[in-house]
Write an enzyme that holds these catalytic residues in place. Structure first.
Site, PDB file in Angstrom:
ATOM      1  N   HIS A 160       0.830  -1.198   0.000  1.00 39.56           N
ATOM      2  CA  HIS A 160       0.000   0.000   0.000  1.00 39.56           C
ATOM      3  C   HIS A 160       0.870   1.256   0.000  1.00 39.56           C
ATOM      4  CE1 HIS A 160      -3.202  -2.796   1.183  1.00 39.56           C
ATOM      5  NE2 HIS A 160      -4.034  -1.870   0.738  1.00 39.56           N
ATOM      6  N   LYS A 164      -0.630   4.877   4.510  1.00 39.34           N
ATOM      7  CA  LYS A 164      -1.542   3.958   5.197  1.00 39.34           C
ATOM      8  C   LYS A 164      -1.087   3.767   6.638  1.00 39.34           C
ATOM      9  CE  LYS A 164      -3.927  -0.488   4.782  1.00 39.34           C
ATOM     10  NZ  LYS A 164      -5.234   0.143   5.070  1.00 39.34           N
TER      11      LYS A 164
END
Length: 270
Positions: A160, A164
């Site tokens: 990600h 995040k």
């Protein structure tokens, strides 16, 4: 017309959901909510998200109860963070507002507290770690692979963007849960490896979390044995896939009387 309130309204997901609701027949944004003391409070959410004026002013979560009452919201969408989401869900369910929850990172206690409020107030909610249609087909495929390749070594890799906040991702944890529920053997979930770990045990399912750049969300589950390897991957290249899935969930939950649902229910995959 389904009246929808969106929390985290200026976040990556919230703003995308607001834009798509305005383009979707049968849905109407009636409230846009963000963090307390937000500097843009009182400004038109349409102008803030590049839509032009839509007549809905940005409000803040410290006035959530009043906003929901005044707007007549029927469904509230939350893609924020675990702790505020629990409080939002408790307030909304107390007022009889159905929920679409895409927030991740809940502790077991937070998840239980939220689900208790939903059940006690007899509202309907969809709760999912990932609303993308493709990733739910990915999940469904994992059921079969875990059943048929249960004696293989299994590893999960997720990647990600650098912003995040939780790891591993909710999607990776959901993948692990599905695998464990469909294995015909004992399993043990671990997170990464370091140092002298010794031989890999058959029971291990290891999740590896990578962070960097602007990766929206990549997930790969690797089934490996002597002589072959099978990899199942899903890659999100745009948040619009998540937004579109959330819109489906709004439409699904709008007329439900009560109950806690997931995206398998929304997509009729059960």
């Amino acid at each position: 017309m389904v009246k929808v309130a969106v929390t985290g309204a200026l976040g990556r997901m919230g703003s995308g959901i607001i834009k798509t609701i305005t383009e979707t027949d049968g849905l109407d944004v009636v409230a846009a909510i963000d963090i307390p003391n937000h500097p843009k409070k009182g400004l038109d959410i349409g102008e803030l998200t590049g839509l032009g004026k839509i007549g809905v002013l940005l409000s803040t979560s410290d006035e959530l109860e009043d906003v929901l009452k005044e707007s007549g919201a029927e469904v509230l969408v939350d893609f924020t963070a675990a702790a505020p989401c629990v409080n939002t869900a408790k307030t909304a369910s107390k007022l009889g507002v159905n929920l679409v929850i895409g927030t991740t990172g809940f502790t077991p206690e937070q998840r239980a507290e939220m689900e208790k409020a939903i059940s006690e107030n007899k509202v309907a909610a969809t709760i999912s770690q990932n609303y993308a249609v493709g990733v739910n087909i990915f999940f469904k495929t994992l059921e079969l692979l875990a059943q048929k390749l249960g004696d293989y070594d299994i590893e999960i890799l997720e990647m990600h963007h650098k912003f995040k906040k939780d790891a591993p991702s909710g999607t990776a944890l959901r993948a692990a849960e599905i695998i464990q529920n469909n294995l015909n053997r004992d399993s043990n979930l671990i997170y990464g490896r370091e140092g002298i770990t010794g031989e890999r045990t058959k029971e291990e399912i290891c999740i590896h979390a990578l962070r960097g750049g602007d990766i929206v969300g990549d997930h790969t589950v690797i089934f490996t044995t002597e002589g072959e390897r099978l990899e199942l991957s899903h890659r999100v290249t745009s948040r619009q896939s998540l937004v579109s899935g959330a819109i489906r969930a709004i439409q699904f939950v709008a007329d439900k009387k009560e109950g806690i649902y997931n995206t398998f229910d929304v997509l009729d995959l059960n």
